[in-house]
Design an enzyme around this catalytic site. Structure first.
Site, short mmCIF file in Angstrom:
data_model
loop_
_atom_site.label_atom_id
_atom_site.label_comp_id
_atom_site.label_asym_id
_atom_site.label_seq_id
_atom_site.Cartn_x
_atom_site.Cartn_y
_atom_site.Cartn_z
N GLU A 120 -7.68 8.49 6.09
CA GLU A 120 -7.99 9.10 7.38
C GLU A 120 -8.41 10.56 7.27
O GLU A 120 -7.71 11.46 7.78
CB GLU A 120 -6.79 8.97 8.33
CG GLU A 120 -6.36 7.53 8.57
CD GLU A 120 -5.17 7.41 9.53
OE1 GLU A 120 -4.58 8.44 9.89
OE2 GLU A 120 -4.83 6.29 9.91
N ARG B 17 0.85 -1.19 0.00
CA ARG B 17 0.00 0.00 0.00
C ARG B 17 0.89 1.25 0.00
O ARG B 17 1.74 1.40 0.89
CB ARG B 17 -0.92 -0.02 1.23
CG ARG B 17 -1.75 1.22 1.38
CD ARG B 17 -2.80 1.13 2.48
NE ARG B 17 -3.49 2.41 2.53
CZ ARG B 17 -3.46 3.24 3.57
NH1 ARG B 17 -2.83 2.93 4.68
NH2 ARG B 17 -4.08 4.41 3.49
N GLU C 171 -4.02 -0.28 8.00
CA GLU C 171 -2.88 0.09 8.85
C GLU C 171 -3.08 -0.49 10.23
O GLU C 171 -4.17 -0.39 10.81
CB GLU C 171 -2.75 1.62 9.02
CG GLU C 171 -2.26 2.35 7.83
CD GLU C 171 -2.13 3.86 8.09
OE1 GLU C 171 -1.95 4.26 9.26
OE2 GLU C 171 -2.22 4.61 7.11
N ASN D 57 -8.09 1.59 9.62
CA ASN D 57 -6.81 1.76 10.30
C ASN D 57 -7.06 1.73 11.81
O ASN D 57 -7.94 2.44 12.31
CB ASN D 57 -6.16 3.11 9.95
CG ASN D 57 -5.71 3.17 8.50
OD1 ASN D 57 -5.80 2.17 7.77
ND2 ASN D 57 -5.24 4.32 8.07
N HIS E 83 -2.88 11.17 1.00
CA HIS E 83 -2.44 10.86 2.37
C HIS E 83 -1.83 12.15 2.95
O HIS E 83 -0.64 12.23 3.20
CB HIS E 83 -1.45 9.70 2.35
CG HIS E 83 -1.23 9.03 3.68
ND1 HIS E 83 -1.44 7.68 3.89
CD2 HIS E 83 -0.80 9.51 4.87
CE1 HIS E 83 -1.14 7.37 5.14
NE2 HIS E 83 -0.74 8.48 5.76
N TYR F 89 -5.11 1.61 15.76
CA TYR F 89 -3.91 1.63 16.60
C TYR F 89 -4.21 1.41 18.08
O TYR F 89 -3.49 0.71 18.77
CB TYR F 89 -3.16 2.97 16.42
CG TYR F 89 -2.51 3.04 15.06
CD1 TYR F 89 -1.25 2.52 14.84
CD2 TYR F 89 -3.19 3.58 13.98
CE1 TYR F 89 -0.66 2.53 13.58
CE2 TYR F 89 -2.63 3.61 12.71
CZ TYR F 89 -1.36 3.08 12.52
OH TYR F 89 -0.80 3.09 11.27
O1 IFM Z 1 2.05 7.38 10.36
C1 IFM Z 1 0.68 7.46 10.46
C2 IFM Z 1 0.04 7.31 9.09
O2 IFM Z 1 0.52 8.25 8.20
C3 IFM Z 1 -1.45 7.46 9.19
N1 IFM Z 1 -2.01 6.61 10.19
C4 IFM Z 1 -1.37 6.61 11.49
C5 IFM Z 1 0.11 6.40 11.35
C6 IFM Z 1 0.78 6.39 12.75
O3 IFM Z 1 0.54 7.59 13.40
#
Ligand code: IFM
Length: 444
Positions: free
Chosen positions: A170, A82, A353, A296, A125, A298
């Site tokens: 995002e 990606r 992600e 995505n 992005h 985290y």
């Molecule tokens: O590095 C970033 C990415 O560009 C977009 N999503 C979160 C990642 C980590 O912060």
């Protein structure tokens, strides 16, 4: 060396489950002299904006080292890569095309194709050309139409080299972090602007999706959104309500329009001066059907009610935390996927992600990033649990292939599975890369 162990009969071990690694243009490409400046160049040049005072002028020098990087990607045994395209590398201020910039991506896509690696291309992005910001950026409705034109140029030039296009990465970050909280480029702090920018981004997405459908009917066309499950800091009704508001504002604001053609009810609670202007027909364009949704993930976020009748986040303090200070909370990935499945008629999902920053040390040529190996183990397991519960997840991308420019954090935070020595640009596989490579190779 720690391994990632997944049961052979797990749904993510099926041959058709797509494993990949992800990057983004501004974070790795460098070669800023060969493109138009973007809002992040401007932001980086403003004192105090980036923690380590760095910028993306060189980054990982990927533009000059892309062949070596493609070999690195292929060597991991991934199914997909990606990447994002830098708008200002392919289009000049006057709307004409920078052929050399386009050729860079075409060569890269050709090399991926030659190695049987599926290309997942994101059009935006976060690196808006500064010449568009000078005309109001995403606050200017015209930018959405310029984005559709950019999608036209790209989809015509790339032909059948692309397996999947995402319009935006995002939009929450571009709108909220960039134009409402002011911690990302262009650094604006204004709620009305943030809401209007969010609307124009979603409009841009819908317009571009229609272009992609026309020019790339064989590709899977969609969008990438970030999600963080919103938890209440306590059982109090006020905190529960705060978490619900945060969920509407940060998560559902971006997905509900795509599936239902309307914003969350929270919109009614915004003062008129802070509500976006929505032209007739916009919501229908935004709700253009998707071929896939990129998710995505985290961490989760905890909220409490504040004195303004709004919500405030409660930063985590207890371990386990990543180097970003983000709580390691794999259950949140399963939970958010199940929440989305319950609320929306989901198309195929890709985890576009997932990953973590840790303070990696290169010692005797090795990076023993056991914490990252464990993070991947736990989040892959969480993905498998969601699939077993019926969520149509078709693939998973590790963020990121390389250590890179982590936006307002600069280069201090390392998300890569491959270590980058920024003095020499030497790449070294971390143990997490080796563990993922072994996992990919072990599939049925
Ligand atoms: O590095 C970033 C990415 O560009 C977009 N999503 C979160 C990642 C980590 O912060």
């Amino acid at each position: 060396m720690n391994k990632i162990t997944i049961a052979p009969d797990s749904p993510i071990m099926a041959k058709d489950f797509v494993f990949g690694v992800a990057t983004a243009a501004f974070q790795i490409e460098g070669a800023a002299d060969l493109r138009e400046p973007c809002i992040w160049d401007t932001f980086c040049a403003e004192p105090g904006r980036i923690k380590d005072g760095s910028n993306g002028l060189e980054a990982c020098d990927h533009l000059h080292r892309w062949q070596q990087d493609v070999e690195l990607i292929a060597g991991l045994g991934v199914d997909a890569y990606r990447l994002s395209v830098s708008w200002g590398r392919v289009m000049y201020r006057d709307g004409s095309v920078n052929q050399a910039g386009l050729d860079f991506y075409i060569q890269l896509l050709n090399a991926l194709k030659a190695r049987g690696i599926k290309a997942f291309v994101t059009l935006y992005h976060w690196d808006l050309p500064q010449y568009l910001q000078d005309e109001g950026g995403w606050l200017n409705r015209i930018t959405a139409y310029k984005f559709a034109r950019y999608a036209e140029v790209i989809s015509q030039a790339f032909g059948d080299r692309v397996y999947s296009y995402a319009t935006l990465n995002e939009p929450f970050c571009s709108a909220y972090l960039g134009n409402e909280a002011g911690i990302h480029a262009p650094g604006v702090q204004n709620r009305q602007w943030g809401r209007q920018v969010a609307h124009h981004l979603l409009l841009a997405h819908g317009l571009a999706l229609q272009v992609l459908r026309k020019n790339a009917p064989g590709a899977k066309n969609g969008i990438v959104l970030n999600f963080s499950p919103c938890h209440a800091a306590s059982d109090s009704a006020a905190d529960q309500r705060a978490a619900d508001m945060a969920n509407q504002y940060h998560n559902h604001w971006y997905i509900q329009p795509l599936f239902e053609g309307r914003y969350p009810d929270l919109l009614q609670q915004l003062p008129a001066a802070e509500s976006p202007t929505i032209a007739p027909g916009d919501m229908e364009i935004i709700a253009t059907p998707l071929d896939f949704l990129g998710v995505n993930y985290y961490t989760r976020t905890v909220y409490r009610a504040n004195s303004k009748g709004w919500f405030s986040d409660v930063p985590p303090t207890a371990p386990p935390l990543t180097d970003m200070g983000w709580e390691i909370y794999p259950q949140g990935l399963t939970d958010i996927l199940l929440e989305l499945k319950q609320r929306y008629p989901l198309p195929p999902i890709y985890i576009t992600e997932n990953g973590a920053a840790f303070p990696d040390q290169l010692a005797q040529g090795q990076i023993c990033d056991d914490a990252r190996v464990a993070y991947y183990q736990q989040h892959l397991q969480a993905t498998a649990e969601a699939i077993t519960a019926g969520v149509p997840v078709k693939g998973y991308f590790a963020w990121s292939l390389l250590d890179n420019f982590e936006w307002a954090e600069g280069y201090a935070k390392r998300f890569g599975i491959v270590y980058v020595d920024y003095q020499t640009q030497q790449r070294t596989l971390k143990h997490s890369a080796i563990a993922l490579r072994e996992l990919f190779a072990s599939r049925r």
